[in-house]
Structures are given as structure tokens and as C-alpha cells.
Design a protein around this motif. Structure first.
Motif, PDB file in Angstrom:
ATOM      1  N   GLU A   1       0.838  -1.200   0.000  1.00  0.00           N
ATOM      2  CA  GLU A   1       0.000   0.000   0.000  1.00  0.00           C
ATOM      3  C   GLU A   1       0.872   1.250   0.000  1.00  0.00           C
ATOM      4  O   GLU A   1       0.642   2.187   0.761  1.00  0.00           O
ATOM      5  CB  GLU A   1      -0.944  -0.008   1.199  1.00  0.00           C
ATOM      6  N   VAL A   2       1.875   1.235  -0.854  1.00  0.00           N
ATOM      7  CA  VAL A   2       2.798   2.366  -0.896  1.00  0.00           C
ATOM      8  C   VAL A   2       2.742   3.105  -2.234  1.00  0.00           C
ATOM      9  O   VAL A   2       3.641   3.870  -2.565  1.00  0.00           O
ATOM     10  CB  VAL A   2       4.246   1.903  -0.598  1.00  0.00           C
ATOM     11  N   GLY A   3       1.690   2.864  -3.010  1.00  0.00           N
ATOM     12  CA  GLY A   3       1.504   3.605  -4.252  1.00  0.00           C
ATOM     13  C   GLY A   3       2.457   3.221  -5.360  1.00  0.00           C
ATOM     14  O   GLY A   3       2.828   4.071  -6.176  1.00  0.00           O
ATOM     15  N   ARG A   4       2.830   1.929  -5.420  1.00  0.00           N
ATOM     16  CA  ARG A   4       3.777   1.483  -6.434  1.00  0.00           C
ATOM     17  C   ARG A   4       3.324   0.165  -7.054  1.00  0.00           C
ATOM     18  O   ARG A   4       2.790  -0.703  -6.359  1.00  0.00           O
ATOM     19  CB  ARG A   4       5.177   1.316  -5.825  1.00  0.00           C
ATOM     20  N   VAL A   5       3.568   0.040  -8.361  1.00  0.00           N
ATOM     21  CA  VAL A   5       3.227  -1.177  -9.105  1.00  0.00           C
ATOM     22  C   VAL A   5       4.511  -1.773  -9.667  1.00  0.00           C
ATOM     23  O   VAL A   5       5.263  -1.069 -10.348  1.00  0.00           O
ATOM     24  CB  VAL A   5       2.260  -0.859 -10.267  1.00  0.00           C
ATOM     25  N   PRO A   6       4.787  -3.040  -9.381  1.00  0.00           N
ATOM     26  CA  PRO A   6       5.961  -3.669  -9.995  1.00  0.00           C
ATOM     27  C   PRO A   6       5.907  -3.521 -11.515  1.00  0.00           C
ATOM     28  O   PRO A   6       4.844  -3.677 -12.123  1.00  0.00           O
ATOM     29  CB  PRO A   6       5.843  -5.133  -9.570  1.00  0.00           C
ATOM     30  N   LEU A   7       7.045  -3.217 -12.117  1.00  0.00           N
ATOM     31  CA  LEU A   7       7.065  -2.944 -13.551  1.00  0.00           C
ATOM     32  C   LEU A   7       6.564  -4.130 -14.367  1.00  0.00           C
ATOM     33  O   LEU A   7       5.908  -3.941 -15.395  1.00  0.00           O
ATOM     34  CB  LEU A   7       8.483  -2.557 -13.990  1.00  0.00           C
ATOM     35  N   HIS A   8       6.817  -5.359 -13.901  1.00  0.00           N
ATOM     36  CA  HIS A   8       6.352  -6.510 -14.676  1.00  0.00           C
ATOM     37  C   HIS A   8       4.829  -6.628 -14.642  1.00  0.00           C
ATOM     38  O   HIS A   8       4.210  -7.079 -15.605  1.00  0.00           O
ATOM     39  CB  HIS A   8       7.020  -7.808 -14.195  1.00  0.00           C
ATOM     40  N   LYS A   9       4.190  -6.191 -13.541  1.00  0.00           N
ATOM     41  CA  LYS A   9       2.725  -6.177 -13.495  1.00  0.00           C
ATOM     42  C   LYS A   9       2.176  -5.067 -14.382  1.00  0.00           C
ATOM     43  O   LYS A   9       1.128  -5.216 -15.019  1.00  0.00           O
ATOM     44  CB  LYS A   9       2.243  -5.991 -12.059  1.00  0.00           C
ATOM     45  N   PHE A  10       2.877  -3.953 -14.394  1.00  0.00           N
ATOM     46  CA  PHE A  10       2.507  -2.815 -15.244  1.00  0.00           C
ATOM     47  C   PHE A  10       2.487  -3.252 -16.709  1.00  0.00           C
ATOM     48  O   PHE A  10       1.500  -3.051 -17.427  1.00  0.00           O
ATOM     49  CB  PHE A  10       3.526  -1.704 -15.003  1.00  0.00           C
ATOM     50  N   TYR A  11       3.564  -3.894 -17.149  1.00  0.00           N
ATOM     51  CA  TYR A  11       3.634  -4.375 -18.525  1.00  0.00           C
ATOM     52  C   TYR A  11       2.691  -5.557 -18.758  1.00  0.00           C
ATOM     53  O   TYR A  11       2.175  -5.738 -19.867  1.00  0.00           O
ATOM     54  CB  TYR A  11       5.062  -4.783 -18.864  1.00  0.00           C
ATOM     55  N   GLY A  12       2.466  -6.354 -17.723  1.00  0.00           N
ATOM     56  CA  GLY A  12       1.552  -7.478 -17.867  1.00  0.00           C
ATOM     57  C   GLY A  12       0.158  -7.032 -18.256  1.00  0.00           C
ATOM     58  O   GLY A  12      -0.520  -7.690 -19.055  1.00  0.00           O
ATOM     59  N   SER A  13      -0.283  -5.889 -17.712  1.00  0.00           N
ATOM     60  CA  SER A  13      -1.602  -5.356 -18.070  1.00  0.00           C
ATOM     61  C   SER A  13      -1.651  -4.982 -19.539  1.00  0.00           C
ATOM     62  O   SER A  13      -2.648  -5.236 -20.230  1.00  0.00           O
ATOM     63  CB  SER A  13      -1.925  -4.128 -17.207  1.00  0.00           C
ATOM     64  N   ALA A  14      -0.571  -4.368 -20.043  1.00  0.00           N
ATOM     65  CA  ALA A  14      -0.530  -3.993 -21.461  1.00  0.00           C
ATOM     66  C   ALA A  14      -0.540  -5.228 -22.344  1.00  0.00           C
ATOM     67  O   ALA A  14      -1.237  -5.280 -23.365  1.00  0.00           O
ATOM     68  CB  ALA A  14       0.708  -3.149 -21.737  1.00  0.00           C
ATOM     69  N   LEU A  15       0.205  -6.257 -21.958  1.00  0.00           N
ATOM     70  CA  LEU A  15       0.275  -7.474 -22.761  1.00  0.00           C
ATOM     71  C   LEU A  15      -1.035  -8.250 -22.738  1.00  0.00           C
ATOM     72  O   LEU A  15      -1.318  -9.044 -23.638  1.00  0.00           O
ATOM     73  CB  LEU A  15       1.415  -8.371 -22.246  1.00  0.00           C
ATOM     74  N   ASN A  16      -1.846  -8.002 -21.705  1.00  0.00           N
ATOM     75  CA  ASN A  16      -3.139  -8.682 -21.597  1.00  0.00           C
ATOM     76  C   ASN A  16      -4.275  -7.904 -22.243  1.00  0.00           C
ATOM     77  O   ASN A  16      -5.448  -8.214 -22.030  1.00  0.00           O
ATOM     78  CB  ASN A  16      -3.472  -8.963 -20.130  1.00  0.00           C
ATOM     79  N   GLY A  17      -3.932  -6.857 -22.991  1.00  0.00           N
ATOM     80  CA  GLY A  17      -4.963  -6.180 -23.766  1.00  0.00           C
ATOM     81  C   GLY A  17      -5.246  -4.752 -23.394  1.00  0.00           C
ATOM     82  O   GLY A  17      -5.995  -4.067 -24.090  1.00  0.00           O
ATOM     83  N   SER A  18      -4.664  -4.236 -22.287  1.00  0.00           N
ATOM     84  CA  SER A  18      -4.899  -2.843 -21.923  1.00  0.00           C
ATOM     85  C   SER A  18      -4.180  -1.929 -22.902  1.00  0.00           C
ATOM     86  O   SER A  18      -3.035  -2.178 -23.282  1.00  0.00           O
ATOM     87  CB  SER A  18      -4.398  -2.572 -20.498  1.00  0.00           C
TER      88      SER A  18
END
Length: 307
Positions: free
Chosen positions: A93-110
């Protein structure tokens, strides 16, 4: 559509241009259906307040003026949705997203979350405290120029910095450029945000940091317009208040702001995103946002008298 795509009136009169622009806007601007509904609502509101014909120059001019004046607040709704989607995949809960999750969303269609690592670093949205586990800083990313919705050569329509309202309420209650640590912590415990409920009890470590790291030595007072207090607010409101980098670390002004409109520079390729996801290290325990001890006063104010 002219406003969103920065087209001119000559292009607007070309029948082959605008239908294509309308179609393409719907493809890259996910909030387009809601925006079209909002435009119709504004048009209905203006027409209901005017005695002139709905298609008259008077009504049309007022519609355009209202749309221009109100678009920033309307567009901010997409910013809030963007923040919400990132908050759902944040680490801890520190306002950060792991970069691999960030890119995972894009690869999943976002259609979002595909900015390159170098671009994220330039705009100050990449936390590389742990080089093996880079993270995207949510409020810094939301406020990035790549998320600006429209604009001209004279201004841009970008996400609203929600921390400004929080700081404004603190300034109003403190009534000066400096405040006592206990007064500020008491205020913040009663001050809610879009994602932080109030009243609440601040962690003892956060109060201690305000008293010992942010308050100036000698006076014991907290400068409200300094980098350390902005950093403290980021810890208190990790989804609303951006992390303030030390001067010279990042820049989104001037020439660097142009990067936001250079797709080749801004976006990572699919291969780059997949490569990063494949190399991702096991998640840490969430940890805490970094704390940098450097102070920088944004406004020169008379020093407070020692308490």
C-alpha cells in the motif's frame, strides 16, 4: 475530435478526414464513449438556457466555450479510473506497481501501461531503489505528460494533482508557511482523500519522521513548501501525492515534455515488455516507499522563531 487530435478547420471540412479521425479516436481513447455523452449533455444544457435556435451560431459558440472551460474536470474522471486500475495491482500500500505487473496489463490487452522504462525514468515515475525490482510510482505516472488528453501550443489538458487540494487544506488551517509537527499530524489524521479514509491514526514512524526529519533544526517547525514535507505527504497519501525527486533528477518540462508526443520514444515494444516480464524477480514484501533526506525549499520565507 478536432480538439483531441489537434486538427484544424481546414482538415475538419475534408469529408475524408473527420470520419477517419472519429473512428481512430475511439480506438486509442478508451473514455471516448463517456466523452461523447458528456458533450451531448453540455449541448443540451446550453440549448435549454438559450432562446436561440439549437444550431445557431450563438448556441454553438457557447457550447464550444463551455466544452473548453469544463473539459479539464471531465477528463480528470479518466485520470481517477487510471489511478484505480493501477491501485488494484499495486505492491503493498505504498503507491507502487511492480514494472512486470505494469507491462503485464498492457500485454493482456490494456491500451495503457506500455511506456518504456527509459521514459518512465525520465518523467520520475520509476522507483529503482531496488534495481532488480523496479516499480512504477502511481501518482507520478498519472501526472505524466503521456496521460495528457488534449491541448494546444499554449496549454495542455492533463490530470489534476490531487495533492494540491490536500496541501491547500493544510495551508488554510495552519495559516502560514510553517506549522508545528503535532498540529500538522492532527490535521492529516482528520483529512480524507479519494483513497484514504478519515479519521485515522497515523503510524508512529510517520509522525516521528515529521518531527525529526522534516521539522527544521532549531525552530522545530515544518516548512510546508519544502521537498521533505512533500515527501512526507507522499507517504501519508501514496496514491494522491507524487514522490518529489531531488532537483536535477528528472524533468518533464521543456524539451523533455516533447517526449510525451514521440511514440517511438515513449512506448516500449511488445518484445521489450515480454523480456522484462520474463526476467522479473520474485516479489518482495511490499516494503516502504523510499525516504531521501535532502531538503529543498520551493519558496524562500523568513525563518520561524525558535519555539
Amino acid at each position: 475530435v478536432m480538439y483531441m487530435t489537434r486538427a484544424n478547420s481546414t482538415q475538419a471540412t475534408a469529408k475524408s478526414i473527420m470520419p477517419k479521425a472519429m473512428s481512430e479516436t475511439g480506438e486509442w481513447f478508451g473514455y471516448w464513449p463517456a466523452t461523447r455523452r458528456w458533450i451531448r449533455d453540455v449541448r443540451e444544457d446550453v440549448a435549454s438556457r438559450s432562446s436561440a435556435e439549437r444550431t445557431s451560431l450563438e448556441v454553438t459558440s457557447q457550447v464550444v466555450e463551455d466544452l473548453t472551460n469544463k473539459y479539464g474536470l471531465h477528463a480528470h474522471q479518466e485520470c481517477l479510473q487510471l489511478k484505480h486500475r493501477l491501485a488494484q495491482i499495486q505492491q503493498g500500500e505504498v503507491g507502487r506497481v511492480p514494472l512486470h505487473k505494469f507491462y503485464g496489463s498492457a500485454l493482456n490487452g490494456s491500451y495503457e501501461f506500455s511506456e518504456s522504462k527509459s521514459y518512465l525514468r525520465i518523467i520520475g515515475a520509476l522507483d529503482e531503489t531496488d534495481p532488480l525490482r523496479p516499480q512504477v510510482i502511481i501518482p507520478n505516472y498519472v501526472l505524466a505528460p503521456s496521460n495528457c488528453m488534449a491541448g494546444t501550443h499554449f496549454y495542455s489538458v492533463c490530470c489534476i494533482n490531487e495533492c494540491d487540494a490536500i496541501l491547500g487544506k493544510i495551508e488554510q488551517q495552519v495559516g502560514g508557511p510553517y506549522g508545528r509537527p503535532r498540529q500538522i499530524s492532527d490535521l492529516v489524521e482528520q483529512l480524507a482523500s479519494a483513497t484514504v479514509a478519515a479519521p485515522r491514526t497515523l503510524p508512529a514512524a510517520l509522525i516521528e519522521r515529521l518531527e525529526e526529519s522534516v521539522a527544521q533544526e532549531g525552530s522545530g517547525m515544518v516548512p510546508l513548501h519544502g521537498r521533505l514535507f512533500s515527501q512526507w505527504l507522499h507517504h501519508a497519501y501514496p496514491l494522491e501525492c507524487p514522490f518529489p525527486h531531488v532537483s536535477g533528477g528528472v524533468s518533464v518540462e521543456g524539451r523533455d515534455r516533447k517526449i510525451a508526443h514521440d511514440v517511438e520514444t515513449t512506448l516500449a515494444s511488445e518484445a521489450e515488455m515480454r523480456e522484462h516480464c520474463a526476467a522479473a524477480q520474485p516479489a518482495a514484501d511490499g516494503g516502504a516507499a523510499p525516504w531521501l533526506p535532502q531538503e529543498e525549499l520551493f519558496l524562500e520565507m523568513p525563518r520561524p522563531t525558535p519555539r
